[in-house]
Design an enzyme around this catalytic site. Sequence first.
Site, short mmCIF file in Angstrom:
data_model
loop_
_atom_site.label_atom_id
_atom_site.label_comp_id
_atom_site.label_asym_id
_atom_site.label_seq_id
_atom_site.Cartn_x
_atom_site.Cartn_y
_atom_site.Cartn_z
N GLY A 152 -12.29 -4.34 1.50
CA GLY A 152 -13.67 -3.94 1.75
C GLY A 152 -14.19 -3.01 0.67
O GLY A 152 -15.33 -3.14 0.20
N ARG A 172 0.82 -1.21 0.00
CA ARG A 172 0.00 0.00 0.00
C ARG A 172 0.85 1.27 0.00
O ARG A 172 0.45 2.29 -0.54
CB ARG A 172 -0.94 0.01 1.21
CG ARG A 172 -2.18 -0.84 0.96
CD ARG A 172 -3.08 -0.86 2.16
NE ARG A 172 -4.40 -1.35 1.80
CZ ARG A 172 -5.29 -1.80 2.69
NH1 ARG A 172 -4.98 -1.82 3.97
NH2 ARG A 172 -6.47 -2.22 2.29
N LYS A 202 -15.35 -15.74 7.10
CA LYS A 202 -16.77 -15.70 7.45
C LYS A 202 -17.71 -15.55 6.26
O LYS A 202 -17.57 -14.63 5.46
CB LYS A 202 -17.02 -14.52 8.38
CG LYS A 202 -16.57 -14.75 9.80
CD LYS A 202 -17.08 -13.61 10.64
CE LYS A 202 -16.90 -13.84 12.11
NZ LYS A 202 -17.25 -12.61 12.83
N GLY A 255 -6.55 -6.03 0.45
CA GLY A 255 -5.45 -6.07 1.39
C GLY A 255 -4.89 -7.47 1.59
O GLY A 255 -3.74 -7.74 1.24
C1 3PG Z 1 -8.43 -1.71 5.08
O1 3PG Z 1 -7.39 -2.13 5.58
O2 3PG Z 1 -9.31 -2.45 4.68
C2 3PG Z 1 -8.57 -0.24 4.89
O3 3PG Z 1 -7.41 0.45 5.23
C3 3PG Z 1 -9.75 0.26 5.70
O4 3PG Z 1 -9.56 -0.01 7.04
P1 3PG Z 1 -10.82 -0.26 7.98
O5 3PG Z 1 -11.46 -1.53 7.48
O6 3PG Z 1 -10.32 -0.34 9.38
O7 3PG Z 1 -11.76 0.94 7.77
MG MG Z 2 -10.65 -4.00 5.85
#
Ligand code: 3PG
Ligand code: MG
Length: 393
Positions: free
Chosen positions: A374, A37, A202, A350
């Site tokens: 996400g 990242r 999950k 990620g």
């Molecule tokens: C992630 O790692 O998915 C992003 O940086 C967002 O982080 P978060 O899910 O804690 O909002």
């Molecule tokens: Mg996340």
Amino acid sequence: MNTLDDLLAEGVRDRGVLVRVDLNVPLDGDRITDDGRIRAALPTIQALSEAGARVVLTAHLGRPKGGPDPKYSLAPVAARLSELLSAPVRVVQLADGPPQMSPGEVVLVENIRFDPRETSKDEAERGALADELAALVGGRDGGGAFVSDGFGVVHRKQASVYDVAKRLPAYAGGLVLSEVEVLRRLTGSPERPYAVVLGGSKVSDKLAVIDALLPRVDALLVGGGMCFTFLAAQGYGVGKSLLETDQIGTCRTLLESGKIVLPTDVVVADAFAADAATQTVAVDAIPDGWLGLDIGPASVAAFAEVLGRAKTVFWNGPMGVFEMAPFAEGTRGVAQAIIDAPAFSVVGGGDSAAAVRALGLAEDGFSHISTGGGASLEFLEGKDLPGVAILES
Ligand code: 3PG
Ligand code: MG
């Protein structure tokens, strides 16, 4: 959408530019285990710095509980950034106000989630923080600008992602633009067959995306911890594997689509440990008391056959506990099958992106590796992403 190129064309010499980046990297103590990242954030930072902007980066790390916590300091990230940029990157505190900076300099504001207003549901609270962030670059009247380039957080309606874009002239950075462009190819009319591979622990986390994807895909391959709830829905005993009993009924309904492909064999262990006893068994022969921690070789071969015919592939979530060598082969095999497929292939997220690099696979074997897990899933679900929508308004 106004873009970074528009901002550069306006000229940024000696202007303050606030840049939201996603530098939420995995850490082992203060050692960064995957800097993907950080590297993905470089082009935008470099372009602004070379054009003479005063670059103020804002980012989060982890999920601190609304106050400073040294465990979540961005200091190690600033150090890595500084190495990659070959220039010093100071960590500055929001409370200290606008930093003294020279043109082209880059600073990083300490973890913005140390301030509880960042993630507040209260718009006025978030707004007050966004005002302070805008002030770091002189505000609208002082020539300040905002570049949104943290694709991994655009699904969060948070002060440094969303509210600040209303307070400064806002521009989409190159990373956000390219991520959105790629994902639009998947939600538009992807070339068929379109196969999606989902893993992770999950089912409940993935239900929304499964629902949204099933009508659009030709095949949905399921591995990872979540496959055991599907296997239970087919009537198999799953031993001590991860199981969400309250989702079994939902999984049964989803299976009626006829598009879900499940593993036929799994690697089971007598404990959740890298040195546990293991065996590979058919899914109808999972021994009582053992837990499934990876998909087996027959499953990898079956998944690879589907992937080999696909023209479009999206993958999110590891097939097993790839961090432990005995349970890494499923993820490795499926990743390799995606690399070998003559398809437009996108790795979402990620964890899956980190898995690719941790397993030493060629990153350029994929058409695109997203920095957002996400965020990319919510995009594919068809949800509005607040951090993108605000740039389009
Ligand atoms: C992630 O790692 O998915 C992003 O940086 C967002 O982080 P978060 O899910 O804690 O909002
Ligand atoms: Mg996340």
